[in-house]
Write a protein that holds these residues in place. Structure first.
Motif, PDB file in Angstrom:
ATOM      1  N   ILE A 143      -4.744  15.913  -1.816  1.00  0.00           N
ATOM      2  CA  ILE A 143      -3.821  16.660  -2.670  1.00  0.00           C
ATOM      3  C   ILE A 143      -3.625  15.915  -3.988  1.00  0.00           C
ATOM      4  O   ILE A 143      -3.932  14.728  -4.123  1.00  0.00           O
ATOM      5  N   ASN A 144      -3.106  16.640  -4.957  1.00  0.00           N
ATOM      6  CA  ASN A 144      -2.930  16.067  -6.287  1.00  0.00           C
ATOM      7  C   ASN A 144      -1.844  15.002  -6.291  1.00  0.00           C
ATOM      8  O   ASN A 144      -0.820  15.127  -5.628  1.00  0.00           O
ATOM      9  N   ARG A 145      -2.111  13.921  -7.033  1.00  0.00           N
ATOM     10  CA  ARG A 145      -1.153  12.840  -7.169  1.00  0.00           C
ATOM     11  C   ARG A 145      -1.065  12.435  -8.630  1.00  0.00           C
ATOM     12  O   ARG A 145      -2.047  12.544  -9.359  1.00  0.00           O
ATOM     13  N   ARG A 146       0.083  11.964  -9.036  1.00  0.00           N
ATOM     14  CA  ARG A 146       0.271  11.461 -10.409  1.00  0.00           C
ATOM     15  C   ARG A 146       0.672   9.991 -10.314  1.00  0.00           C
ATOM     16  O   ARG A 146       1.840   9.665 -10.136  1.00  0.00           O
ATOM     17  N   PRO A 147      -0.305   9.081 -10.418  1.00  0.00           N
ATOM     18  CA  PRO A 147      -0.005   7.648 -10.264  1.00  0.00           C
ATOM     19  C   PRO A 147       0.890   7.109 -11.374  1.00  0.00           C
ATOM     20  O   PRO A 147       0.886   7.596 -12.500  1.00  0.00           O
ATOM     21  N   PHE A 148       1.648   6.116 -11.027  1.00  0.00           N
ATOM     22  CA  PHE A 148       2.409   5.340 -11.989  1.00  0.00           C
ATOM     23  C   PHE A 148       2.417   3.904 -11.498  1.00  0.00           C
ATOM     24  O   PHE A 148       2.075   3.627 -10.356  1.00  0.00           O
ATOM     25  N   GLU A 149       2.772   2.998 -12.362  1.00  0.00           N
ATOM     26  CA  GLU A 149       2.684   1.585 -12.004  1.00  0.00           C
ATOM     27  C   GLU A 149       3.764   1.181 -11.005  1.00  0.00           C
ATOM     28  O   GLU A 149       4.926   1.522 -11.156  1.00  0.00           O
ATOM     29  N   ILE A 150       3.324   0.469 -10.001  1.00  0.00           N
ATOM     30  CA  ILE A 150       4.228  -0.088  -8.994  1.00  0.00           C
ATOM     31  C   ILE A 150       3.962  -1.581  -8.921  1.00  0.00           C
ATOM     32  O   ILE A 150       2.808  -2.011  -8.888  1.00  0.00           O
ATOM     33  N   ALA A 151       5.012  -2.361  -8.890  1.00  0.00           N
ATOM     34  CA  ALA A 151       4.843  -3.815  -8.766  1.00  0.00           C
ATOM     35  C   ALA A 151       4.594  -4.179  -7.311  1.00  0.00           C
ATOM     36  O   ALA A 151       5.296  -3.708  -6.410  1.00  0.00           O
ATOM     37  N   PHE A 152       3.570  -4.977  -7.080  1.00  0.00           N
ATOM     38  CA  PHE A 152       3.224  -5.434  -5.742  1.00  0.00           C
ATOM     39  C   PHE A 152       3.506  -6.926  -5.631  1.00  0.00           C
ATOM     40  O   PHE A 152       3.264  -7.682  -6.570  1.00  0.00           O
ATOM     41  N   ASP A 153       4.019  -7.336  -4.489  1.00  0.00           N
ATOM     42  CA  ASP A 153       4.101  -8.752  -4.146  1.00  0.00           C
ATOM     43  C   ASP A 153       2.925  -9.077  -3.238  1.00  0.00           C
ATOM     44  O   ASP A 153       2.316  -8.185  -2.653  1.00  0.00           O
ATOM     45  N   GLU A 154       2.601 -10.349  -3.128  1.00  0.00           N
ATOM     46  CA  GLU A 154       1.482 -10.764  -2.292  1.00  0.00           C
ATOM     47  C   GLU A 154       1.924 -11.837  -1.309  1.00  0.00           C
ATOM     48  O   GLU A 154       2.796 -12.652  -1.619  1.00  0.00           O
ATOM     49  N   GLN A 155       1.329 -11.823  -0.133  1.00  0.00           N
ATOM     50  CA  GLN A 155       1.595 -12.847   0.877  1.00  0.00           C
ATOM     51  C   GLN A 155       0.304 -13.201   1.596  1.00  0.00           C
ATOM     52  O   GLN A 155      -0.431 -12.308   2.039  1.00  0.00           O
ATOM     53  N   VAL A 156       0.020 -14.477   1.688  1.00  0.00           N
ATOM     54  CA  VAL A 156      -1.142 -14.952   2.441  1.00  0.00           C
ATOM     55  C   VAL A 156      -0.735 -15.129   3.892  1.00  0.00           C
ATOM     56  O   VAL A 156       0.305 -15.737   4.187  1.00  0.00           O
ATOM     57  N   VAL A 157      -1.527 -14.584   4.802  1.00  0.00           N
ATOM     58  CA  VAL A 157      -1.229 -14.701   6.232  1.00  0.00           C
ATOM     59  C   VAL A 157      -2.434 -15.299   6.955  1.00  0.00           C
ATOM     60  O   VAL A 157      -3.576 -15.157   6.505  1.00  0.00           O
ATOM     61  N   GLU A 158      -2.149 -15.962   8.072  1.00  0.00           N
ATOM     62  CA  GLU A 158      -3.213 -16.498   8.921  1.00  0.00           C
ATOM     63  C   GLU A 158      -3.649 -15.447   9.936  1.00  0.00           C
ATOM     64  O   GLU A 158      -2.806 -14.750  10.503  1.00  0.00           O
ATOM     65  N   ILE A 159      -4.947 -15.355  10.138  1.00  0.00           N
ATOM     66  CA  ILE A 159      -5.488 -14.444  11.136  1.00  0.00           C
ATOM     67  C   ILE A 159      -6.071 -15.294  12.251  1.00  0.00           C
ATOM     68  O   ILE A 159      -7.139 -15.884  12.111  1.00  0.00           O
ATOM     69  N   THR A 160      -5.325 -15.374  13.352  1.00  0.00           N
ATOM     70  CA  THR A 160      -5.715 -16.249  14.465  1.00  0.00           C
ATOM     71  C   THR A 160      -6.343 -15.481  15.626  1.00  0.00           C
ATOM     72  O   THR A 160      -6.706 -16.085  16.631  1.00  0.00           O
ATOM     73  N   HIS A 161      -6.453 -14.172  15.469  1.00  0.00           N
ATOM     74  CA  HIS A 161      -7.000 -13.344  16.542  1.00  0.00           C
ATOM     75  C   HIS A 161      -7.541 -12.055  15.924  1.00  0.00           C
ATOM     76  O   HIS A 161      -7.017 -11.591  14.907  1.00  0.00           O
ATOM     77  N   PRO A 162      -8.585 -11.446  16.490  1.00  0.00           N
ATOM     78  CA  PRO A 162      -9.103 -10.180  15.940  1.00  0.00           C
ATOM     79  C   PRO A 162      -8.041  -9.092  15.818  1.00  0.00           C
ATOM     80  O   PRO A 162      -8.068  -8.301  14.872  1.00  0.00           O
ATOM     81  N   LEU A 163      -7.084  -9.053  16.770  1.00  0.00           N
ATOM     82  CA  LEU A 163      -6.026  -8.055  16.663  1.00  0.00           C
ATOM     83  C   LEU A 163      -5.128  -8.315  15.457  1.00  0.00           C
ATOM     84  O   LEU A 163      -4.551  -7.378  14.895  1.00  0.00           O
ATOM     85  N   SER A 164      -5.005  -9.558  15.050  1.00  0.00           N
ATOM     86  CA  SER A 164      -4.234  -9.869  13.844  1.00  0.00           C
ATOM     87  C   SER A 164      -4.903  -9.259  12.620  1.00  0.00           C
ATOM     88  O   SER A 164      -4.228  -8.758  11.714  1.00  0.00           O
ATOM     89  N   GLY A 165      -6.220  -9.297  12.592  1.00  0.00           N
ATOM     90  CA  GLY A 165      -6.955  -8.666  11.493  1.00  0.00           C
ATOM     91  C   GLY A 165      -6.740  -7.165  11.464  1.00  0.00           C
ATOM     92  O   GLY A 165      -6.588  -6.559  10.394  1.00  0.00           O
ATOM     93  N   ARG A 166      -6.705  -6.546  12.641  1.00  0.00           N
ATOM     94  CA  ARG A 166      -6.445  -5.112  12.705  1.00  0.00           C
ATOM     95  C   ARG A 166      -5.015  -4.792  12.259  1.00  0.00           C
ATOM     96  O   ARG A 166      -4.759  -3.757  11.632  1.00  0.00           O
ATOM     97  N   LEU A 167      -4.096  -5.688  12.576  1.00  0.00           N
ATOM     98  CA  LEU A 167      -2.708  -5.491  12.159  1.00  0.00           C
ATOM     99  C   LEU A 167      -2.590  -5.584  10.633  1.00  0.00           C
ATOM    100  O   LEU A 167      -1.875  -4.790  10.005  1.00  0.00           O
ATOM    101  N   VAL A 168      -3.286  -6.537  10.033  1.00  0.00           N
ATOM    102  CA  VAL A 168      -3.292  -6.654   8.579  1.00  0.00           C
ATOM    103  C   VAL A 168      -3.806  -5.365   7.942  1.00  0.00           C
ATOM    104  O   VAL A 168      -3.260  -4.862   6.949  1.00  0.00           O
TER     105      VAL A 168
END
Length: 200
Positions: A114-139
């Motif tokens: 469907i049609n969307r009209r983008p506008f700027e959104i500020a994003f924060d970032e966080q580094v996480v550890e992936i200790t298991h394949p399910l953690s990667g799926r969760l990310v």
């Protein structure tokens, strides 16, 4: 089985536009407070990892911020502990993940149509550890949550999605990730080999 996303009416409109990239110096302030630390850092530090990787999550929603702060490390640790026995808990988690992944793919496909009209959104970032394949799926699910969060905002602006539809969609999206967290809580011996959660 997770519920099918609510149908969204497609409107005659130009092709959908992808959202802006997360990094932008002049982006509108999101109002989200940066996460200074994770809860349970010590818990994940004591986990014997099945995989050893890190990922950067870019987020703009309160839901993802709060999940990272309160629940991500707990879930990652529980995934690793469950893998030691390779029992029914891993089977149950895998089924829960597959339901969530199918739902998110369907929901994002519908919003992308469907049609969307983008506008700027500020994003924060966080580094996480992936200790298991399910953690990667969760990310990946957390990233999809915020993609859906942004796309639905853009659709609201284009008037191709109603606010009530968006609220219902995002509540369902959050519940699916919440189900994974809830399933991670019980001990391994609470699950039958077929993945059924046993009564206490």
């Amino acid at each position: 089985m997770a519920a099918t996303p609510e149908p969204i009416t497609e409107h005659d409109s130009p092709p959908p536009v992808d959202p802006p990239s997360p990094a932008s110096n002049d982006a509108v302030v999101s109002g989200l407070k940066p996460i200074s630390r994770f809860s349970s850092d010590g818990r994940i530090g004591r986990t014997i990892p099945e995989t050893s990787a890190v990922a950067t999550i870019s987020y703009c929603s309160v839901f993802v911020r709060d999940f990272l702060q309160r629940d991500y490390n707990f879930c990652s640790t529980k995934f690793s502990v469950a893998s030691v026995r390779r029992g029914g808990k891993i089977r149950a988690l895998d089924e829960c993940f597959r339901n969530a992944e199918q739902w998110y793919s369907s929901a994002i496909d519908r919003i992308s149509a469907i049609n969307r009209r983008p506008f700027e959104i500020a994003f924060d970032e966080q580094v996480v550890e992936i200790t298991h394949p399910l953690s990667g799926r969760l990310v990946r699910l957390l990233n999809q949550h915020d993609r859906l969060f942004a796309y639905t905002l853009f659709a609201i602006r284009a008037r191709t999605l109603q606010s009530g539809q968006r609220e219902t969609l995002m509540i369902s999206a959050g519940k699916l990730i919440g189900q994974i967290h809830a399933l991670a809580m019980p001990d391994n011996d609470r699950f039958a080999p077929d993945g059924t959660l046993l009564p206490e």
